[in-house]
Motif scaffolding. Structure first.
Motif, PDB file in Angstrom:
ATOM      1  N   ALA A 627     -10.879 -23.575  -6.296  1.00 33.29           N
ATOM      2  CA  ALA A 627     -10.010 -23.069  -7.363  1.00 33.29           C
ATOM      3  C   ALA A 627     -10.796 -22.110  -8.255  1.00 33.29           C
ATOM      4  O   ALA A 627     -12.018 -22.210  -8.400  1.00 33.29           O
ATOM      5  CB  ALA A 627      -9.437 -24.223  -8.167  1.00 33.29           C
ATOM      6  N   GLY A 628     -10.059 -21.146  -8.826  1.00 28.49           N
ATOM      7  CA  GLY A 628     -10.696 -20.193  -9.723  1.00 28.49           C
ATOM      8  C   GLY A 628     -10.084 -18.812  -9.573  1.00 28.49           C
ATOM      9  O   GLY A 628      -9.010 -18.640  -8.991  1.00 28.49           O
ATOM     10  N   GLU A 629     -10.765 -17.785 -10.077  1.00 29.70           N
ATOM     11  CA  GLU A 629     -10.307 -16.414  -9.992  1.00 29.70           C
ATOM     12  C   GLU A 629     -10.774 -15.780  -8.682  1.00 29.70           C
ATOM     13  O   GLU A 629     -11.898 -15.996  -8.239  1.00 29.70           O
ATOM     14  CB  GLU A 629     -10.830 -15.606 -11.178  1.00 29.70           C
ATOM     15  CG  GLU A 629     -10.289 -16.058 -12.524  1.00 29.70           C
ATOM     16  CD  GLU A 629      -8.794 -15.820 -12.635  1.00 29.70           C
ATOM     17  OE1 GLU A 629      -8.304 -14.848 -12.021  1.00 29.70           O
ATOM     18  OE2 GLU A 629      -8.119 -16.612 -13.327  1.00 29.70           O
ATOM     19  N   TRP A 630      -9.891 -14.987  -8.078  1.00 30.44           N
ATOM     20  CA  TRP A 630     -10.222 -14.301  -6.814  1.00 30.44           C
ATOM     21  C   TRP A 630      -9.831 -12.833  -6.950  1.00 30.44           C
ATOM     22  O   TRP A 630      -8.650 -12.497  -6.949  1.00 30.44           O
ATOM     23  CB  TRP A 630      -9.493 -14.950  -5.650  1.00 30.44           C
ATOM     24  CG  TRP A 630      -9.866 -14.376  -4.296  1.00 30.44           C
ATOM     25  CD1 TRP A 630     -10.992 -13.722  -3.984  1.00 30.44           C
ATOM     26  CD2 TRP A 630      -9.075 -14.428  -3.103  1.00 30.44           C
ATOM     27  NE1 TRP A 630     -10.999 -13.354  -2.672  1.00 30.44           N
ATOM     28  CE2 TRP A 630      -9.817 -13.790  -2.092  1.00 30.44           C
ATOM     29  CE3 TRP A 630      -7.835 -14.978  -2.781  1.00 30.44           C
ATOM     30  CZ2 TRP A 630      -9.345 -13.666  -0.799  1.00 30.44           C
ATOM     31  CZ3 TRP A 630      -7.372 -14.859  -1.481  1.00 30.44           C
ATOM     32  CH2 TRP A 630      -8.117 -14.197  -0.502  1.00 30.44           C
ATOM     33  N   GLN A 631     -10.859 -11.990  -7.100  1.00 25.88           N
ATOM     34  CA  GLN A 631     -10.625 -10.545  -7.187  1.00 25.88           C
ATOM     35  C   GLN A 631     -10.684  -9.960  -5.778  1.00 25.88           C
ATOM     36  O   GLN A 631     -11.720 -10.019  -5.108  1.00 25.88           O
ATOM     37  CB  GLN A 631     -11.694  -9.881  -8.079  1.00 25.88           C
ATOM     38  CG  GLN A 631     -11.448  -8.428  -8.377  1.00 25.88           C
ATOM     39  CD  GLN A 631     -10.265  -8.213  -9.317  1.00 25.88           C
ATOM     40  OE1 GLN A 631      -9.961  -9.089 -10.133  1.00 25.88           O
ATOM     41  NE2 GLN A 631      -9.597  -7.076  -9.190  1.00 25.88           N
ATOM     42  N   LEU A 632      -9.562  -9.437  -5.316  1.00 22.63           N
ATOM     43  CA  LEU A 632      -9.510  -8.920  -3.951  1.00 22.63           C
ATOM     44  C   LEU A 632     -10.402  -7.688  -3.827  1.00 22.63           C
ATOM     45  O   LEU A 632     -10.220  -6.718  -4.574  1.00 22.63           O
ATOM     46  CB  LEU A 632      -8.070  -8.566  -3.566  1.00 22.63           C
ATOM     47  CG  LEU A 632      -7.053  -9.704  -3.610  1.00 22.63           C
ATOM     48  CD1 LEU A 632      -5.706  -9.206  -3.109  1.00 22.63           C
ATOM     49  CD2 LEU A 632      -7.524 -10.897  -2.799  1.00 22.63           C
ATOM     50  N   PRO A 633     -11.358  -7.701  -2.867  1.00 19.54           N
ATOM     51  CA  PRO A 633     -12.223  -6.522  -2.681  1.00 19.54           C
ATOM     52  C   PRO A 633     -11.460  -5.410  -1.943  1.00 19.54           C
ATOM     53  O   PRO A 633     -10.971  -5.623  -0.833  1.00 19.54           O
ATOM     54  CB  PRO A 633     -13.392  -7.057  -1.845  1.00 19.54           C
ATOM     55  CG  PRO A 633     -12.824  -8.218  -1.109  1.00 19.54           C
ATOM     56  CD  PRO A 633     -11.748  -8.818  -1.972  1.00 19.54           C
ATOM     57  N   ALA A 634     -11.363  -4.248  -2.551  1.00 13.79           N
ATOM     58  CA  ALA A 634     -10.607  -3.140  -1.956  1.00 13.79           C
ATOM     59  C   ALA A 634     -11.440  -2.427  -0.898  1.00 13.79           C
ATOM     60  O   ALA A 634     -12.661  -2.312  -1.013  1.00 13.79           O
ATOM     61  CB  ALA A 634     -10.172  -2.155  -3.034  1.00 13.79           C
ATOM     62  N   LEU A 635     -10.777  -1.960   0.140  1.00  9.82           N
ATOM     63  CA  LEU A 635     -11.400  -1.128   1.154  1.00  9.82           C
ATOM     64  C   LEU A 635     -11.359   0.324   0.694  1.00  9.82           C
ATOM     65  O   LEU A 635     -10.411   0.752   0.029  1.00  9.82           O
ATOM     66  CB  LEU A 635     -10.684  -1.272   2.491  1.00  9.82           C
ATOM     67  CG  LEU A 635     -10.600  -2.693   3.065  1.00  9.82           C
ATOM     68  CD1 LEU A 635      -9.786  -2.692   4.349  1.00  9.82           C
ATOM     69  CD2 LEU A 635     -11.987  -3.262   3.322  1.00  9.82           C
ATOM     70  N   GLY A 636     -12.381   1.075   1.079  1.00 13.03           N
ATOM     71  CA  GLY A 636     -12.446   2.485   0.699  1.00 13.03           C
ATOM     72  C   GLY A 636     -12.287   3.396   1.901  1.00 13.03           C
ATOM     73  O   GLY A 636     -12.806   3.113   2.981  1.00 13.03           O
ATOM     74  N   PHE A 637     -11.569   4.500   1.708  1.00 15.26           N
ATOM     75  CA  PHE A 637     -11.350   5.473   2.772  1.00 15.26           C
ATOM     76  C   PHE A 637     -11.626   6.863   2.228  1.00 15.26           C
ATOM     77  O   PHE A 637     -10.698   7.595   1.846  1.00 15.26           O
ATOM     78  CB  PHE A 637      -9.917   5.373   3.301  1.00 15.26           C
ATOM     79  CG  PHE A 637      -9.532   3.982   3.736  1.00 15.26           C
ATOM     80  CD1 PHE A 637      -9.934   3.505   4.967  1.00 15.26           C
ATOM     81  CD2 PHE A 637      -8.815   3.145   2.896  1.00 15.26           C
ATOM     82  CE1 PHE A 637      -9.589   2.228   5.380  1.00 15.26           C
ATOM     83  CE2 PHE A 637      -8.466   1.871   3.288  1.00 15.26           C
ATOM     84  CZ  PHE A 637      -8.856   1.396   4.536  1.00 15.26           C
TER      85      PHE A 637
END
Length: 811
Positions: A627-637
């Motif tokens: 449990a906790g905060e989950w910052q989605l890692p963005a993919l770069g193009f």
């Protein structure tokens, strides 16, 4: 060696000399096309004829004029088989049979120091069976040879009488008694073989030669027949002449005479033996010449049963014989030589050929040139169609204007070529195997190196020297990531692309088509490099699993302007690449440099790709769910022209995802997500190329309901019990079941959904681990035995019950 040279060409070689830097660029040019193979062969055949077999030993000498002599091929004619091929420098050999039954002898020379020999001598041995007094001979033919000649020498074993019954494609050698022949093409030899001294009718004529001379007035032909006769005794008779021949001399000789006999409505001359043994025969006769149109014809019969050489004199060299008749002589030194067939029907016709003097040479040419401009190289293919209006085109030269080099020159009549320079001008000299009459075609391939983009280049222009008129078509097109423009055009008429011979090539993106009415034309090509434009549509799913976190993305690339050979994207540095798949994906490379928490993933394609391409990437990171905060890692193009798509989030059972702070996205219902995904809890549509999504991970509490059914069976001395438990788990999944049991029971067994054999009993509690967490319905069956005296005892149903449940019902 190709890869290092290519790297040097791209990167350059930096040299330091007197504190100054220099860069050496090595051009990467297309390897020159190999010249075609041209070779000639001379065969000397010596055959031995027996009563059962015909064997031969054939010495064949190959001479390679040009090209790479990997395989030298000759045709095989006649009956029989090749038994052995030997020779110094021979690697191996094979007899090849094609679908139509033709046979070929393939000879492969041995390679020494990377080169093939220019000359090769082999000895071929053959064998053919004799059946019913007839035999054949395996003979080499032209095959793939440019020039070919063959000589055949026949030798009979002792006690064998040999007759040549067919010798197509060969000419007898004078003075060889019909035992030696020469030819320059495919030949067929058939033999009649009988034991010596066995004449078919008691009298036999052999070693016959027929010579003739046409009368000055052309109304008759005088023939002389010479040979040997063998008779078994006196009064033996054989038919000698028939069919319009009139005997003029030689009606009798030592041991023989000629008798005239009427056969139906015609007269036949017969040879009559006066004694047995051998004796020479020499007779002369005339045959009248009949006329039909321009043809002059003679016809008679010489039923000797063998192939008889015939020599005709008194004819001019400029005559042609009718190939449809049985005798077709060929020109010799002052006479014509041929064969009478074994049937004895001697029919031939000739006429004077029309003499047409070769006038001055006049020819025109039409050129079709296709020019392709690519990265670093300009390639062109010119097809020149020649039309000879008068005379014969024996020498063909082309004027070369502009930069570039000739790679190859090919054509049906092209023997070789060379480029020469004189007076600052270049010429392409083409050697022909034979003069061109009527029409011919030459294909010229050339290329020119280009410098760095942007560049202005000229193509190589070719024009045959001495042509009355030279015209044609020109097509200029780009090849790959290049944008072109035709400039400084003169002497050219622009046409629609569909007017180019052969029509429109749909694979070409930029096409310029021109027509030029004369050889005096010119143009230049401005070329610039085109970078590919990539539009991206992504569908990315972020998954929170029990032991790791995963990113699965499906990328749709819309490639325009220029094709791609490789493509890069940014991935989180703390994630590992599990897989990269796609129809054209060959491999991938993960960069080692980390910048702003990301590193580069380079995707390599099998070939240059364009238009629509699908690529799937899977990334993984070892981190247990919590449990906790989950910052989605963005993919770069980086470098994409446009970006759109969807992102979704999935959590393991027992966890709930709620959206936190987001930017650059719009939340959508999970039913609108374009890819069906089990357990999808959050879905977003991208609104901006730069986005961020924060999710709150909440661990759900566990609630278990159970329905319990008890069944007891009473038997003598024991009580058998079965307890069926139906669980329903809400919230966090269950990983084990705990069951309370009384002390007096034994022989416990547990089965059920996701239940193995690793359960255990701890006092009054049975602990059952589950092979996989259960969320929702689950089932378990526990059986046991409880001892009971036959005189009776006490039973307490319901003491077996699940532990840790929030609600229980029993039966």
């Amino acid at each position: 060696m190709k890869t290092p040279l290519l790297l040097l060409a791209l990167m350059g070689i930096c040299l330091s000399q007197e504190s100054s830097e220099r860069v050496v660029l090595i051009p990467w040019a297309k390897a020159p096309k190999e010249v075609p193979l041209f070779f000639s062969a001379v065969a000397e055949v010596k055959a031995r004829v027996g009563l059962e077999t015909v064997t031969s030993e054939q010495a064949i000498v190959f001479h390679v004029h040009q090209g790479k002599a990997e395989t030298l091929t000759l045709a095989l004619g006649g009956t029989g088989e090749v038994t052995e091929v030997t020779g110094a420098g021979l690697r191996d050999w094979a007899v090849r049979v094609v679908e139509d039954g033709r046979r070929f002898l393939d000879v492969r020379p041995a390679e020494a120091d990377g080169k093939y020999p220019a000359d090769l001598r082999v000895v071929v041995k053959t064998r053919a069976e004799v059946e019913d007094g007839a035999g054949g001979l395996v003979l080499p033919g032209t095959g793939s040879a440019t020039g070919f000649s063959v000589s055949v020498e026949l030798t009979a074993d002792r006690g064998v009488d040999l007759k040549v019954t067919q010798a197509d494609g060969l000419v007898p050698v004078e003075g060889a008694e019909n035992r030696k022949f020469v030819g320059t093409g495919d030949a067929v030899v058939k033999l009649g073989i009988v034991p010596s001294g066995t004449g078919a009718r008691g009298l036999e004529v052999f070693d016959t030669v027929l010579t003739g001379k046409v009368a000055e007035d052309g109304n008759s032909v005088s023939f002389r027949l010479t040979g040997m006769a063998r008779s078994e005794g006196p009064d033996k008779v054989v038919e000698l002449l028939a069919g319009g021949a009139a005997l003029t001399d030689g009606v009798a000789g030592d041991g023989w005479h000629v008798a005239l006999r009427k056969d139906g409505k015609s007269w036949v001359y017969e040879l009559v033996a006066e004694r047995g043994g051998y004796f020479p025969v020499d007779v002369s006769f005339d045959v009248p010449v009949s006329r039909k149109g321009d043809w002059r014809r003679v016809s008679f019969s010489l039923p000797a049963g063998v192939v008889v050489p015939v020599v005709i004199g008194g004819l001019e060299s400029g005559v042609a014989f009718d190939p449809s008749l049985g005798v077709v002589p060929v020109a010799g030194e002052g006479h014509w030589r041929g064969f009478l067939p074994a049937s004895g029907d001697a029919a031939m016709a000739w006429r004077t050929e029309d003499k047409v003097a070769d006038g001055s040479l006049f020819f025109s040419s039409t050129e079709t040139t296709d020019v392709r401009v690519g990265s670093g190289l300009l390639r062109q293919v010119s097809v020149v169609d020649l039309r000879v209006l008068q005379g014969k085109l024996g020498v063909l030269d082309f004027a070369l204007e502009g930069p570039g080099e000739v790679l190859s020159v090919s054509g049906e009549q092209v023997f070789g070529w060379t480029v020469r320079e004189a007076g600052g001008k270049r010429r392409l000299e083409v050697k022909l195997s034979r003069p061109i009459e009527g029409a011919g075609q030459v294909v010229i391939e050339a290329q020119a190196a280009l410098g760095g983009f942007p560049v202005k280049a000229e193509a190589l222009r070719v024009a045959p020297e001495g042509a009355l008129r030279h015209s044609g078509w020109l097509r200029v097109a780009n090849d790959g990531a290049v944008r072109i423009e035709v400039a400084d055009a003169k002497g050219l008429i622009q046409l629609a692309p569909g007017q180019f011979p052969g029509g429109v090539d749909e694979r070409l993106r930029q096409v310029f088509v021109y027509r030029f009415p004369a050889a005096e034309y010119g143009y230049a090509v401005n070329a610039t490099q085109v970078l590919p434009e990539v539009g991206l549509t992504e569908v990315t799913v972020y998954e929170l699993a029990e032991t790791d976190r995963r990113i699965r993305t499906d990328l749709e690339l819309d490639i325009r302007e220029a094709p791609l050979r490789e493509w890069e994207m940014e991935i989180p540095a703390d994630h590992a690449v599990a897989s990269v798949t796609g129809a054209e994906v060959a491999d991938h490379v993960v960069g080692g440099e980390v910048k702003d928490g990301k590193r580069m993933l380079k995707i390599l394609f099998r070939q240059a790709v364009g238009e629509r391409q699908l690529v799937s990437v899977r990334l993984e990171k070892n981190e247990a769910a919590k449990a906790g905060e989950w910052q989605l890692p963005a993919l770069g193009f980086p470098g994409v022209k446009s970006r759109r798509g969807y992102i979704g989030a999935v959590a393991a059972a027992g966890y709930r995802l709620t959206a936190g702070k987001t930017s650059g996205v719009a939340e959508v219902p999970v039913t609108f997500f374009p890819k069906k995904t089990d357990g999808l809890q959050q879905a977003f549509r991208l609104r901006d190329e730069t986005w961020s999504v924060g999710l709150a991970v909440e661990a759900l509490g566990q609630s278990i309901q159970a329905d319990v059914f008890h069944l007891y069976s009473l038997k003598s001395g024991a009580v058998y019990g079965s307890v069926l438990m139906n669980f329903f788990v809400v919230g966090s999944p269950a990983t084990e079941w705990r069951i309370s049991v009384p002390e007096g029971i034994g022989n416990i067994d547990v089965t059920g959904q996701n239940v193995g054999r690793d359960w255990r009993r701890d006092g009054n509690t049975v602990i059952v681990p589950l092979s996989r967490p259960v969320l929702g319905a689950g089932t378990l069956l526990l059986t046991f035995e409880q001892p009971m005296s036959s005189r009776g005892g006490s039973l307490s149903p319901g003491e077996v019950k699940p532990l840790g449940v929030q609600g229980e019902r029993g039966f």
